[in-house]
Design an enzyme around this catalytic site. Structure first.
Site, mmCIF file in Angstrom:
data_model
loop_
_atom_site.group_PDB
_atom_site.id
_atom_site.type_symbol
_atom_site.label_atom_id
_atom_site.label_comp_id
_atom_site.label_asym_id
_atom_site.label_seq_id
_atom_site.Cartn_x
_atom_site.Cartn_y
_atom_site.Cartn_z
ATOM 1 N N ASP A 119 0.832 -1.216 0.000
ATOM 2 C CA ASP A 119 0.000 0.000 0.000
ATOM 3 C C ASP A 119 0.864 1.263 0.000
ATOM 4 O O ASP A 119 0.493 2.288 0.542
ATOM 5 C CB ASP A 119 -1.016 0.014 1.154
ATOM 6 C CG ASP A 119 -0.366 -0.020 2.527
ATOM 7 O OD1 ASP A 119 0.864 -0.225 2.617
ATOM 8 O OD2 ASP A 119 -1.096 0.151 3.527
ATOM 9 N N HIS A 175 5.436 3.720 11.658
ATOM 10 C CA HIS A 175 5.802 2.946 12.846
ATOM 11 C C HIS A 175 6.791 1.810 12.536
ATOM 12 O O HIS A 175 7.101 1.009 13.402
ATOM 13 C CB HIS A 175 4.573 2.441 13.608
ATOM 14 C CG HIS A 175 3.505 1.832 12.758
ATOM 15 N ND1 HIS A 175 2.164 2.071 12.952
ATOM 16 C CD2 HIS A 175 3.577 1.008 11.694
ATOM 17 C CE1 HIS A 175 1.468 1.404 12.056
ATOM 18 N NE2 HIS A 175 2.287 0.756 11.285
ATOM 19 N N ASP A 266 9.968 -2.091 7.949
ATOM 20 C CA ASP A 266 9.488 -2.300 6.581
ATOM 21 C C ASP A 266 10.619 -2.391 5.558
ATOM 22 O O ASP A 266 10.383 -2.819 4.428
ATOM 23 C CB ASP A 266 8.525 -1.171 6.197
ATOM 24 C CG ASP A 266 7.324 -1.129 7.122
ATOM 25 O OD1 ASP A 266 6.530 -2.084 7.108
ATOM 26 O OD2 ASP A 266 7.189 -0.152 7.888
#
Ligand code: NAD
Length: 457
Positions: A119, A175, A266
């Site tokens: 996303d 985050h 990530d």
């Protein structure tokens, strides 16, 4: 008046609504704040407003909640604006992914080296970029002193774009850096004795400082790799229930070996195509679901988001059960309301932020948003300076990722079909010019993409 005003754009977000609302209600400094929940989806708006009102009653919060579908009403004279909106919604991007895959672009044309996050919409994020820019323009006009906190993705691209093109004071937040906590836990290190620093771009951050009780933390990681990793991976393959459980996956350790520093959060989801060619490759590097960004992992995540919204719905329609049972009144661990608190009270604290580099990390242009720790207080963001990233990370990670950011911004700002062509012709999945042309045609023909098609004509 001296009441703090916070406007939340995209307040119906499945990810952000509940943690942000609870954090606001728990802050003394925001006890009398006016909080404007803004969304274009009336059902979601009703849901989060219903949640906020009842939760406030239960914990005797005096925060004043308002709802509106009018963005300007939420932004006008605000002190703080939070953007958690995602234009068009998840299903729209899934349709573009499907079209791309028919043309040989596994996981979509948006998935490229160092941005495989499903996303994180860059080249096909036309509507998302446009929405973020409209929010920034409204702030310039109706709340020129406000801080804009952007938690909507793509944080890297949007923080750079808005900082360059508007006067708005923007901080991008993610985050992902909390992934360090999982590393510390898995390595069985004492959490309170670890000093860690991660810098780079959003979703591309590297553990540049790692100390355990004054000692080099990488020693413990190196030992873990030799003595524990194989055992850990075996068990992990058999038992993990979470596609996001990849902080010490073979991919993470391989990146550490190749680039010299541990990728955090990530960052592990990115990398080159080496880790992503297809589901089989992804499974090898990211475990049984192929990580969060495979067809399996992402479907699980989307289902989880739907479930979350349903849980909120069930909770607020059950009058006899306190909301605090399901959603305990504890700080979420997210940074955004903590930062607002530091700004309101003038209490300096260190946060992980995305702001223009302006000399902080050597070797990266000033006008590119970097992710790094910085001190925030009532005067704003105080940058530190860092040592340069290792040469290999600089040349094989930072520059290529920066180039994709520049291309996505150029495509959004200038338009023109050639920008999409350039994006695709550099893609290793591309086998012919015809493949590029047909992919662009089909994506731009998709219902909903009429305006985007004009932009890229
Ligand atoms: P979502 O679709 O559940 O929520 C987005 C909300 O935006 C929806 O309520 C939608 O109605 C609203 N919206 C759409 N168009 C709008 C418009 N024009 N004006 C106002 N509101 C509008 O999505 P989500 O899964 O909750 O994700 C929200 C964003 O957060 C995404 O961009 C996602 O990538 C990002 N995200 C960021 C992090 C991070 O750490 N920064 C983590 C997870 C997700």
């Amino acid at each position: 008046s001296s009441r703090i005003k916070i406007g939340i754009i995209g307040a119906g977000s499945a990810v952000w609504s509940i943690p942000v609302l609870i954090d606001i209600m728990l802050k003394k400094s925001l006890a009398n704040a006016d909080v404007y929940l803004m969304d274009i989806d009336l059902d979601r708006l009703k849901l989060v407003y219903g949640f906020a009102k009842r939760y406030a009653e239960e914990i005797h919060s005096t925060v004043n909640f308002h709802t509106t579908t009018d963005r300007v009403e939420a932004i006008k004279d605000a002190d703080f604006v939070i953007n958690s909106a995602m234009a068009m919604g998840h299903s729209y991007y899934e349709r573009m992914r499907e079209i791309s895959e028919k043309h040989g672009y596994y996981r979509g044309i948006n998935s490229v080296e160092w941005n495989m996050v499903s996303d994180y919409h860059t080249i096909w994020g036309y509507y998302q970029f446009k929405l973020a820019m409209s929010i920034a323009r409204d702030i310039e006009e109706y709340a020129p002193n406000a801080w804009l906190f952007d938690v909507a993705n793509p944080v890297f691209e949007l923080a750079t774009l808005i900082s360059r093109k508007t006067k708005v004071k923007i901080i991008g937040l993610c985050h992902g850096h909390m992934g360090i906590k999982n590393v510390i836990r898995e390595l069985k290190l004492p959490q309170d004795k670890v000093e860690a620093e991660m810098i780079g771009f959003n979703h591309v951050i590297w553990l540049t400082k790692f100390k355990v009780d004054g000692e080099d933390g990488y020693k413990f990681l190196d030992k873990w790799i030799v003595t524990e990793a194989e055992k850990y991976w075996k068990k992990w393959r058999e038992t993990t229930a979470n596609p996001f459980d990849i902080d010490l996956s073979p991919a993470a350790i391989d990146m550490y070996r190749n680039y010299g520093l541990l990728p955090i959060g990530d960052t592990v989801r990115g990398g080159t195509w080496k880790y992503h060619w297809n589901l089989e490759t992804k499974k090898k590097w990211y475990g049984p679901y192929g990580g969060p960004d495979s067809e399996i992992g992402w479907a699980m995540y989307i289902a989880y988001l739907k479930m979350r919204l349903y849980e909120i719905y069930k909770a607020i329609t059950n009058a006899s059960r306190p909301l605090t049972l399901l959603f305990p009144p504890k700080p979420s661990g997210e940074q955004v309301i903590e930062i607002i608190d530091s700004m309101v009270t003038g209490t300096p604290r260190t946060f992980q932020v995305n702001v223009l580099n302006n000399g902080s990390i050597p070797g990266i242009p000033d006008n590119v948003a970097v992710e790094m720790p910085a001190v925030i207080d009532d005067k704003g963001v105080h940058r530190k300076t860092f040592s340069p990233l290792p040469s290999k990370i600089q040349k094989y990670v930072i520059y290529p990722r920066m180039m994709r950011m520049e291309w996505a911004l150029e495509a959004f700002l200038e338009g023109g079909r050639d920008k999409l062509f350039e994006w695709l012709i550099y893609d290793p999945r591309t086998k012919s010019t015809r493949q590029v042309e047909e992919t662009i045609d089909d994506l731009l023909k998709m219902p909903g993409n009429e305006e985007m098609a004009k932009h890229y004509s």
